[in-house]
Design a protein around this motif. Structure first.
Motif, PDB file in Angstrom:
ATOM      1  N   ILE A   1     -25.509   7.363  30.274  1.00  0.00           N
ATOM      2  CA  ILE A   1     -24.085   7.579  29.964  1.00  0.00           C
ATOM      3  C   ILE A   1     -23.389   8.299  31.120  1.00  0.00           C
ATOM      4  O   ILE A   1     -22.361   7.861  31.626  1.00  0.00           O
ATOM      5  N   LEU A   2     -23.984   9.417  31.545  1.00  0.00           N
ATOM      6  CA  LEU A   2     -23.348  10.198  32.621  1.00  0.00           C
ATOM      7  C   LEU A   2     -23.355   9.422  33.932  1.00  0.00           C
ATOM      8  O   LEU A   2     -22.422   9.533  34.738  1.00  0.00           O
ATOM      9  N   SER A   3     -24.386   8.624  34.131  1.00  0.00           N
ATOM     10  CA  SER A   3     -24.449   7.801  35.334  1.00  0.00           C
ATOM     11  C   SER A   3     -23.309   6.792  35.340  1.00  0.00           C
ATOM     12  O   SER A   3     -22.541   6.695  36.307  1.00  0.00           O
ATOM     13  N   ASP A   4     -23.178   6.049  34.240  1.00  0.00           N
ATOM     14  CA  ASP A   4     -22.136   5.012  34.199  1.00  0.00           C
ATOM     15  C   ASP A   4     -20.730   5.599  34.317  1.00  0.00           C
ATOM     16  O   ASP A   4     -19.888   5.072  35.044  1.00  0.00           O
ATOM     17  N   ILE A   5     -20.479   6.680  33.602  1.00  0.00           N
ATOM     18  CA  ILE A   5     -19.142   7.296  33.706  1.00  0.00           C
ATOM     19  C   ILE A   5     -18.893   7.761  35.136  1.00  0.00           C
ATOM     20  O   ILE A   5     -17.848   7.475  35.717  1.00  0.00           O
ATOM     21  N   SER A   6     -19.888   8.448  35.699  1.00  0.00           N
ATOM     22  CA  SER A   6     -19.660   9.098  36.997  1.00  0.00           C
ATOM     23  C   SER A   6     -19.592   8.101  38.143  1.00  0.00           C
ATOM     24  O   SER A   6     -19.216   8.462  39.258  1.00  0.00           O
ATOM     25  N   LYS A   7     -19.974   6.859  37.885  1.00  0.00           N
ATOM     26  CA  LYS A   7     -19.787   5.820  38.907  1.00  0.00           C
ATOM     27  C   LYS A   7     -18.361   5.277  38.875  1.00  0.00           C
ATOM     28  O   LYS A   7     -17.951   4.551  39.779  1.00  0.00           O
ATOM     29  N   VAL A   8     -17.632   5.587  37.832  1.00  0.00           N
ATOM     30  CA  VAL A   8     -16.218   5.204  37.757  1.00  0.00           C
ATOM     31  C   VAL A   8     -15.353   6.421  38.055  1.00  0.00           C
ATOM     32  O   VAL A   8     -14.597   6.445  39.012  1.00  0.00           O
ATOM     33  N   MET A   9     -15.486   7.436  37.205  1.00  0.00           N
ATOM     34  CA  MET A   9     -14.649   8.616  37.358  1.00  0.00           C
ATOM     35  C   MET A   9     -15.512   9.868  37.508  1.00  0.00           C
ATOM     36  O   MET A   9     -16.415  10.108  36.717  1.00  0.00           O
ATOM     37  N   THR A  10     -15.235  10.635  38.542  1.00  0.00           N
ATOM     38  CA  THR A  10     -15.960  11.878  38.763  1.00  0.00           C
ATOM     39  C   THR A  10     -15.781  12.802  37.568  1.00  0.00           C
ATOM     40  O   THR A  10     -14.657  13.006  37.101  1.00  0.00           O
ATOM     41  N   LEU A  11     -16.873  13.339  37.067  1.00  0.00           N
ATOM     42  CA  LEU A  11     -16.786  14.346  36.007  1.00  0.00           C
ATOM     43  C   LEU A  11     -16.657  15.721  36.640  1.00  0.00           C
ATOM     44  O   LEU A  11     -17.300  16.010  37.654  1.00  0.00           O
ATOM     45  N   LEU A  12     -15.830  16.567  36.036  1.00  0.00           N
ATOM     46  CA  LEU A  12     -15.559  17.897  36.581  1.00  0.00           C
ATOM     47  C   LEU A  12     -16.016  18.961  35.589  1.00  0.00           C
ATOM     48  O   LEU A  12     -16.103  18.699  34.384  1.00  0.00           O
ATOM     49  N   PRO A  13     -16.289  20.169  36.090  1.00  0.00           N
ATOM     50  CA  PRO A  13     -16.668  21.256  35.185  1.00  0.00           C
ATOM     51  C   PRO A  13     -15.618  21.414  34.084  1.00  0.00           C
ATOM     52  O   PRO A  13     -14.420  21.451  34.372  1.00  0.00           O
ATOM     53  N   GLY A  14     -16.075  21.501  32.852  1.00  0.00           N
ATOM     54  CA  GLY A  14     -15.158  21.635  31.727  1.00  0.00           C
ATOM     55  C   GLY A  14     -14.899  20.317  31.019  1.00  0.00           C
ATOM     56  O   GLY A  14     -14.492  20.307  29.857  1.00  0.00           O
ATOM     57  N   ASP A  15     -15.112  19.194  31.704  1.00  0.00           N
ATOM     58  CA  ASP A  15     -14.924  17.889  31.053  1.00  0.00           C
ATOM     59  C   ASP A  15     -15.847  17.771  29.842  1.00  0.00           C
ATOM     60  O   ASP A  15     -16.933  18.368  29.806  1.00  0.00           O
ATOM     61  N   ILE A  16     -15.410  16.984  28.882  1.00  0.00           N
ATOM     62  CA  ILE A  16     -16.161  16.804  27.644  1.00  0.00           C
ATOM     63  C   ILE A  16     -16.542  15.337  27.515  1.00  0.00           C
ATOM     64  O   ILE A  16     -15.705  14.457  27.745  1.00  0.00           O
ATOM     65  N   VAL A  17     -17.787  15.076  27.173  1.00  0.00           N
ATOM     66  CA  VAL A  17     -18.253  13.699  27.001  1.00  0.00           C
ATOM     67  C   VAL A  17     -18.753  13.514  25.571  1.00  0.00           C
ATOM     68  O   VAL A  17     -19.646  14.245  25.124  1.00  0.00           O
ATOM     69  N   LEU A  18     -18.178  12.567  24.846  1.00  0.00           N
ATOM     70  CA  LEU A  18     -18.629  12.237  23.489  1.00  0.00           C
ATOM     71  C   LEU A  18     -19.628  11.087  23.571  1.00  0.00           C
ATOM     72  O   LEU A  18     -19.387  10.103  24.267  1.00  0.00           O
ATOM     73  N   THR A  19     -20.728  11.221  22.844  1.00  0.00           N
ATOM     74  CA  THR A  19     -21.870  10.332  23.070  1.00  0.00           C
ATOM     75  C   THR A  19     -22.002   9.202  22.049  1.00  0.00           C
ATOM     76  O   THR A  19     -23.014   8.520  22.023  1.00  0.00           O
ATOM     77  N   GLY A  20     -20.976   8.992  21.239  1.00  0.00           N
ATOM     78  CA  GLY A  20     -21.014   7.886  20.279  1.00  0.00           C
ATOM     79  C   GLY A  20     -21.368   8.355  18.880  1.00  0.00           C
ATOM     80  O   GLY A  20     -21.897   9.449  18.700  1.00  0.00           O
ATOM     81  N   THR A  21     -21.049   7.514  17.908  1.00  0.00           N
ATOM     82  CA  THR A  21     -21.228   7.902  16.510  1.00  0.00           C
ATOM     83  C   THR A  21     -22.259   7.026  15.807  1.00  0.00           C
ATOM     84  O   THR A  21     -22.317   5.823  16.053  1.00  0.00           O
ATOM     85  N   PRO A  22     -23.091   7.642  14.969  1.00  0.00           N
ATOM     86  CA  PRO A  22     -24.023   6.844  14.159  1.00  0.00           C
ATOM     87  C   PRO A  22     -23.295   6.121  13.027  1.00  0.00           C
ATOM     88  O   PRO A  22     -22.095   6.303  12.846  1.00  0.00           O
ATOM     89  N   LYS A  23     -24.024   5.346  12.257  1.00  0.00           N
ATOM     90  CA  LYS A  23     -23.422   4.574  11.165  1.00  0.00           C
ATOM     91  C   LYS A  23     -22.799   5.485  10.106  1.00  0.00           C
ATOM     92  O   LYS A  23     -23.087   6.691  10.072  1.00  0.00           O
ATOM     93  N   GLY A  24     -21.956   4.885   9.300  1.00  0.00           N
ATOM     94  CA  GLY A  24     -21.399   5.629   8.165  1.00  0.00           C
ATOM     95  C   GLY A  24     -19.949   6.020   8.334  1.00  0.00           C
ATOM     96  O   GLY A  24     -19.396   6.736   7.503  1.00  0.00           O
ATOM     97  N   VAL A  25     -19.301   5.547   9.413  1.00  0.00           N
ATOM     98  CA  VAL A  25     -17.892   5.890   9.596  1.00  0.00           C
ATOM     99  C   VAL A  25     -17.082   5.345   8.433  1.00  0.00           C
ATOM    100  O   VAL A  25     -17.479   4.387   7.778  1.00  0.00           O
ATOM    101  N   GLY A  26     -15.949   5.972   8.197  1.00  0.00           N
ATOM    102  CA  GLY A  26     -15.110   5.520   7.096  1.00  0.00           C
ATOM    103  C   GLY A  26     -13.863   6.362   7.007  1.00  0.00           C
ATOM    104  O   GLY A  26     -13.636   7.254   7.825  1.00  0.00           O
ATOM    105  N   PRO A  27     -13.050   6.068   5.990  1.00  0.00           N
ATOM    106  CA  PRO A  27     -11.755   6.729   5.875  1.00  0.00           C
ATOM    107  C   PRO A  27     -11.847   8.124   5.294  1.00  0.00           C
ATOM    108  O   PRO A  27     -12.767   8.449   4.548  1.00  0.00           O
ATOM    109  N   VAL A  28     -10.898   8.941   5.663  1.00  0.00           N
ATOM    110  CA  VAL A  28     -10.749  10.248   5.038  1.00  0.00           C
ATOM    111  C   VAL A  28      -9.273  10.351   4.642  1.00  0.00           C
ATOM    112  O   VAL A  28      -8.392   9.981   5.410  1.00  0.00           O
ATOM    113  N   VAL A  29      -9.036  10.768   3.401  1.00  0.00           N
ATOM    114  CA  VAL A  29      -7.655  10.763   2.903  1.00  0.00           C
ATOM    115  C   VAL A  29      -7.183  12.197   2.667  1.00  0.00           C
ATOM    116  O   VAL A  29      -8.000  13.125   2.580  1.00  0.00           O
TER     117      VAL A  29
END
Ligand code: MG
Ligand code: MG
Ligand code: MG
Lengths: 229, 229
Positions: free
Chosen positions: A177-205
């Motif tokens: 993940i960090l390799s692929d991102i950093s080959k496009v956009m340089t990551l800087l100190p403080g940047d936040i990387v979200l690593t994806g979500t497991p199954k079970g997403v859904g609505p919240v009302v």
């Protein structure tokens, strides 16, 4: 001295809001891809959430824009501690060294807007980028997560468990993940990387509360506990 | 005193690199929509470029990633001077007051990657977000552009004029643009907004130089002059 102070400051809660950017991996758990009828990516793809979407602990609830089908996606977040550019995907040590700390996060998504954008080939930024669309936990010290590929993420809506899976199930692991991102956009100190979500997403009302957390070896991490309306 | 200093600092060149975010309007000139065979949007849509894509004057050339069909898109950039949230689209004065200064910019695009993303319904971030993909001019003081909807943008590749149109041709004008963005994501001082590109986009290959500029009442603006390889 100054750099020591800055470095320490980086892991405080308010500093999460000073991220230069937030980069999020899409479709990184197989069962989540299936549930959204999406195609399995041959390589990681990613998108940005604006830093204005960050909602720190104690800052209140997610604001639901009118007409939006609001979905939760619980995700492990990496807080980057150094500049990362052109990282080699095989460089596991380099990837882990680039992580300053962790946090838990919920990648709130306007699913109807996202579905429409996908159909029309338009960017995802609107569906992902509203103010408050990134509730985040307190900073989790790196030492509390000995292996980021071996923790359990969960999210409940009220008392119903909706997501509960191990990060072992990531299709693309953190070095890739960090390799692929950093080959496009340089990551800087403080940047936040979200690593994806497991199954079970859904609505919240409105009126429902999302409770999310991380377990390491079955033990709940205090810093990761979230409760967001 | 402090706020005066900060305010002045905002318009210096290096401060462009301190933008919190860069938000870009897509398909905002009719003839550009036609040339890309795109659908005309019923409302403005937008995407982000990471601030790491910013290339300041004197910082060198655009770096072309391997296998990329690199396209230029010349665009008027707004540098935001105050927090903007839920701006009314009818509030023309509020919109213009929110602008601290201007700049000229080139929204470099990996067109092949973007076309593939569109086809697959994937985010645009990779195709728009490589390091150096946002060459930008010096800051243009607000007073140099009395009416941002009445200036001429041009871009040449070597000695060939490729883009040359008036900002009068924008489909959505600045108040509507800032209104729509600010109803999704709060704009902060220092943020940069790209207002879309006129017709004439196309490839630029290694060895070629892009020259871009702005004319106000037929007169070239010195600060806007760009020459980027
Ligand atoms: Mg997500
Ligand atoms: Mg940013
Ligand atoms: Mg553009």
């Amino acid at each position: 001295m100054v750099s020591l102070v800055l470095r320490r400051g980086l892991t405080t809660m308010a500093s999460l809001k000073k991220a230069n950017k937030v980069v999020c991996i899409g479709r990184n758990y197989a069962d989540h891809i299936t549930e959204l009828n999406s195609a399995r990516p041959k390589q990681p793809f990613f998108f940005q959430k604006p830093t204005t979407s960050i909602l720190l602990p104690g800052q209140g609830n997610v604001i639901r824009p009118k007409g939006v089908d609001l979905h939760y996606e619980v995700e492990l977040a990496l807080v980057i501690g150094k500049e990362v550019k052109d990282l080699d995907a095989a460089d596991e040590k380099g990837a882990l060294d680039a992580i300053e700390s962790y946090a838990l996060s919920i990648d709130m998504t306007a699913r109807n807007a996202q579905n429409e954008a996908k159909k029309k080939g338009l960017p995802w930024d609107i569906s992902k980028g509203f103010d408050t669309f990134l509730p985040i936990s307190k900073v989790i010290p790196k030492s509390a997560i000995p292996d980021p590929h071996k923790i359990e993420l969960y999210l409940k809506v009220n008392d119903q468990v909706r997501q509960n899976d191990s990060t072992e199930l990531m299709l693309f692991r953190i070095p890739r993940i960090l390799s692929d991102i950093s080959k496009v956009m340089t990551l800087l100190p403080g940047d936040i990387v979200l690593t994806g979500t497991p199954k079970g997403v859904g609505p919240v009302v409105p009126g429902e509360t999302m409770y999310a957390g991380i377990k390491v070896d079955g033990k709940e991490l205090e810093e990761a506990k979230m409760a967001v309306g």
